[in-house]
Write a protein that holds these residues in place. Structure first.
Motif, short mmCIF file in Angstrom:
data_model
loop_
_atom_site.label_atom_id
_atom_site.label_comp_id
_atom_site.label_asym_id
_atom_site.label_seq_id
_atom_site.Cartn_x
_atom_site.Cartn_y
_atom_site.Cartn_z
N VAL A 29 0.84 -1.20 0.00
CA VAL A 29 0.00 0.00 0.00
C VAL A 29 0.87 1.25 0.00
N TYR A 30 1.89 1.26 0.86
CA TYR A 30 2.80 2.41 0.90
C TYR A 30 3.57 2.55 -0.41
N LEU A 31 3.99 1.41 -0.96
CA LEU A 31 4.75 1.45 -2.22
C LEU A 31 3.89 2.01 -3.35
N ARG A 32 2.62 1.59 -3.42
CA ARG A 32 1.72 2.12 -4.46
C ARG A 32 1.49 3.62 -4.27
N GLY A 33 1.36 4.03 -3.02
CA GLY A 33 1.19 5.46 -2.75
C GLY A 33 2.40 6.26 -3.18
N LEU A 34 3.59 5.74 -2.89
CA LEU A 34 4.81 6.44 -3.32
C LEU A 34 4.92 6.47 -4.85
N LYS A 35 4.54 5.38 -5.50
CA LYS A 35 4.56 5.37 -6.97
C LYS A 35 3.60 6.41 -7.53
N THR A 36 2.44 6.57 -6.89
CA THR A 36 1.47 7.56 -7.34
C THR A 36 2.02 8.97 -7.17
N VAL A 37 2.62 9.24 -6.01
CA VAL A 37 3.20 10.56 -5.76
C VAL A 37 4.31 10.86 -6.77
N LEU A 38 5.15 9.89 -7.00
CA LEU A 38 6.25 10.10 -7.95
C LEU A 38 5.75 10.24 -9.38
N ALA A 39 4.64 9.60 -9.71
CA ALA A 39 4.11 9.70 -11.07
C ALA A 39 3.41 11.03 -11.32
N THR A 40 2.89 11.64 -10.26
CA THR A 40 2.14 12.89 -10.45
C THR A 40 3.00 14.13 -10.32
N THR A 41 4.22 13.99 -9.91
CA THR A 41 5.10 15.16 -9.82
C THR A 41 5.66 15.48 -11.19
N VAL A 42 5.98 16.74 -11.38
CA VAL A 42 6.44 17.22 -12.68
C VAL A 42 7.87 17.71 -12.54
N GLU A 43 8.68 17.35 -13.51
CA GLU A 43 10.03 17.88 -13.53
C GLU A 43 9.99 19.31 -14.03
N GLU A 44 10.92 20.10 -13.60
CA GLU A 44 10.94 21.53 -13.96
C GLU A 44 11.06 21.74 -15.46
N SER A 45 11.70 20.84 -16.17
CA SER A 45 11.90 21.04 -17.60
C SER A 45 10.61 20.86 -18.40
N ASN A 46 9.61 20.17 -17.83
CA ASN A 46 8.36 19.91 -18.55
C ASN A 46 7.27 20.94 -18.24
N VAL A 47 7.54 21.89 -17.40
CA VAL A 47 6.53 22.86 -16.97
C VAL A 47 6.45 24.00 -17.98
N ILE A 48 5.24 24.41 -18.33
CA ILE A 48 5.05 25.55 -19.23
C ILE A 48 5.33 26.83 -18.45
N LYS A 49 6.11 27.66 -19.01
CA LYS A 49 6.42 28.94 -18.36
C LYS A 49 5.27 29.91 -18.63
N PHE A 50 4.54 30.29 -17.60
CA PHE A 50 3.41 31.19 -17.76
C PHE A 50 3.85 32.63 -17.95
N GLU A 51 5.12 32.91 -17.75
CA GLU A 51 5.61 34.26 -17.99
C GLU A 51 5.64 34.57 -19.48
N ASP A 52 5.68 33.54 -20.29
CA ASP A 52 5.70 33.73 -21.73
C ASP A 52 4.35 34.32 -22.16
N HIS A 53 4.37 35.50 -22.68
CA HIS A 53 3.16 36.24 -23.00
C HIS A 53 2.29 35.53 -24.04
N PHE A 54 2.91 34.95 -25.04
CA PHE A 54 2.14 34.30 -26.10
C PHE A 54 1.45 33.03 -25.59
N VAL A 55 2.14 32.28 -24.77
CA VAL A 55 1.54 31.07 -24.21
C VAL A 55 0.37 31.45 -23.31
#
Length: 102
Positions: A29-55
């Motif tokens: 149960v704990y292992l599945r929970g950790l896998k879920t947490v790790l799967a839902t986190t986002v690496e910084e390189s994949n995040v859309i930069k909202f400062e970009d005016h066009f985006v």
């Protein structure tokens, strides 16, 4: 996130050594929970930069269009508001007082 990764790896390595089935199920149960947490986190390189005016403009336009469609669908759903003396559906915009309320 490094802590979650470390705990996940340690628990995964320790799991084959657990003999008691109830302890094993609890660890899973704990292992599945950790896998879920790790799967839902986002690496910084994949995040859309909202400062970009066009985006940001594209996102705002998409949200605006989606909201307009939802409002139009809701309006179409509730627009017929009654039945006249002949049994016909009466729409809000069929009434002259709706267009000119004075």
């Amino acid at each position: 996130m490094k802590l979650f990764n470390t705990i996940h790896d340690a628990l995964e390595a320790h799991l084959p050594q657990v003999a008691d089935e109830t302890d094993r199920q609890e660890a899973l149960v704990y292992l599945r929970g950790l896998k879920t947490v790790l799967a839902t986190t986002v690496e910084e390189s994949n995040v859309i930069k909202f400062e970009d005016h066009f985006v940001q403009r594209r996102i705002d336009r998409a949200v605006s269009k989606k909201r307009q469609r939802q409002l139009a669908a809701a309006r179409d759903c509730v627009q017929p508001y009654g039945i006249n003396e002949f049994g016909d559906a009466v729409n809000a915009c069929d009434d002259i007082d709706c267009v000119f309320p004075f």
